[in-house]
Design an enzyme around this catalytic site. Structure first.
Site, mmCIF file in Angstrom:
data_model
loop_
_atom_site.group_PDB
_atom_site.id
_atom_site.type_symbol
_atom_site.label_atom_id
_atom_site.label_comp_id
_atom_site.label_asym_id
_atom_site.label_seq_id
_atom_site.Cartn_x
_atom_site.Cartn_y
_atom_site.Cartn_z
ATOM 1 N N ARG A 176 0.746 -1.219 0.110
ATOM 2 C CA ARG A 176 0.071 -0.014 0.003
ATOM 3 C C ARG A 176 0.585 1.356 0.010
ATOM 4 O O ARG A 176 0.500 2.316 0.580
ATOM 5 C CB ARG A 176 -1.062 0.222 1.147
ATOM 6 C CG ARG A 176 -2.120 -1.085 1.419
ATOM 7 C CD ARG A 176 -2.876 -1.203 -0.039
ATOM 8 N NE ARG A 176 -3.671 -2.396 0.210
ATOM 9 C CZ ARG A 176 -3.395 -3.469 -0.377
ATOM 10 N NH1 ARG A 176 -2.140 -3.614 -1.382
ATOM 11 N NH2 ARG A 176 -4.299 -4.782 -0.423
ATOM 12 N N SER A 225 -11.076 -0.016 3.438
ATOM 13 C CA SER A 225 -10.341 -0.632 4.547
ATOM 14 C C SER A 225 -9.440 0.376 5.195
ATOM 15 O O SER A 225 -8.640 1.304 4.755
ATOM 16 C CB SER A 225 -9.335 -1.297 3.765
ATOM 17 O OG SER A 225 -8.443 -2.086 4.567
ATOM 18 N N GLU A 295 -4.595 2.946 6.794
ATOM 19 C CA GLU A 295 -4.524 2.623 5.302
ATOM 20 C C GLU A 295 -5.285 4.048 4.724
ATOM 21 O O GLU A 295 -4.820 4.607 3.628
ATOM 22 C CB GLU A 295 -5.023 1.487 5.110
ATOM 23 C CG GLU A 295 -4.871 1.070 3.491
ATOM 24 C CD GLU A 295 -5.438 -0.217 3.081
ATOM 25 O OE1 GLU A 295 -5.958 -0.533 2.020
ATOM 26 O OE2 GLU A 295 -5.085 -1.254 3.869
#
Length: 302
Positions: A176, A225, A295
């Site tokens: 990520r 998320s 995130e």
């Protein structure tokens, strides 16, 4: 005509696209919360974006905005210029096993174009609620695949208005995360898949869609998320074990369906949502000793 940039008393460069002062961002993000952009720029094409950034005072911050799915815009708004790529950047073309995708194209459009062309390997993009620019920058992924597996190269306009090509290796992908420069805007990307049968590709896309529908609160005001999965662990399981399933702060709530999703159940402010996330992080740290990393991007002034 130029325009004055808030308190900076500085004339913005002329554009062929659309430039809006004090533009509300809440309608453009999934949480439906947060403040305004000092300026919102929707360029007519890549040249328009390059010329604008080249002429813009280097001290003015610039941020790209896709579908706003993985983003908390703080209530005080975003200073400087927010760049949003619209229809001119939302096209996808297939050639052999290669897909050329505009930075404003959705993951659904990329995966369906690939299916029609018999290109397998990018079905997972069906499940990423964002645009090419966002998931190229963040190495978006799901169901065992990520952008690092399929990206050939990306065309990026850097903050100084230079159009640069970054190869997969240049981007230096991690979980990520990428090394794309701050303030850079991904205007297009090239992905490479493998030969596949359209019917089989569609079946895999259907499987992914059904799995998401069953496990995630897709019809809610959410940011997707929330926390990165720590090494060898699942963020949702840590949140659940810390007793945070359903935890609330005002109209902000931890989803009972999927504990790694935060929800705006009514009129939550971005401050409510972010504070709830920090409370969850604190409870997880106390219960398991694990420090969860966000995130979701959090931008702007509190």
């Amino acid at each position: 005509m130029g325009a004055l940039l808030g308190q900076r008393k500085m004339t913005l460069p002329p554009v062929r696209g659309k430039l809006t002062a004090n533009a509300p961002l809440a309608p453009l993000v999934w949480f439906k919360a947060g403040g305004a952009a000092e300026w919102l720029f929707e360029p007519a094409d890549t040249d328009d974006l390059c010329n604008f950034l080249r002429a813009l005072d280097p001290s003015v911050p610039v941020m790209g905005l896709g579908l706003g799915s993985n983003l908390i815009v703080r209530d005080g708004g975003v200073p400087g210029v927010v760049v949003r790529l619209g229809k001119p950047f939302a096209k996808v073309a297939a050639d052999g096993l290669t897909l050329t995708c505009g930075g404003g194209a959705s993951g659904i459009l990329v995966s369906s174009t690939a299916r029609d062309a018999g290109i397998a390997g990018v079905e997972f993009l069906r499940s990423i609620p964002g645009t090419v620019g966002g998931f190229v920058r963040m190495n978006g992924g799901a169901y065992g695949r990520e952008v690092a597996d399929v990206l050939v190269e990306a065309q990026v306009v850097t903050r100084d208005g230079t159009l640069t090509t970054f190869s997969n290796a240049d981007v230096n992908y991690r979980y990520r995360h990428s090394d794309l420069p701050e303030g850079a805007i991904v205007v297009s990307a090239t992905f490479r898949g493998e030969t596949g049968d359209p019917a089989s590709i569609q079946a895999e896309m259907d499987r992914i869609a059904a799995a998401r529908e069953a496990s995630q609160p897709l019809r809610s005001k959410t940011g997707g998320s929330t926390f990165k999965n720590p090494d060898g662990r699942k963020a949702w399981a840590l949140v659940d074990a810390a007793g945070c399933r359903g935890l609330r702060k005002g109209d902000a709530q931890v989803s009972e369906k999927h504990c790694n999703f935060l929800l705006n159940t009514g009129n939550a402010t971005s401050a409510d949502i972010e504070a709830l996330g920090e409370e969850v992080r604190g409870k997880v740290l106390a219960q398991s000793g694990v420090t969860l990393e966000w995130e979701i991007q959090r931008v702007g002034r509190a």
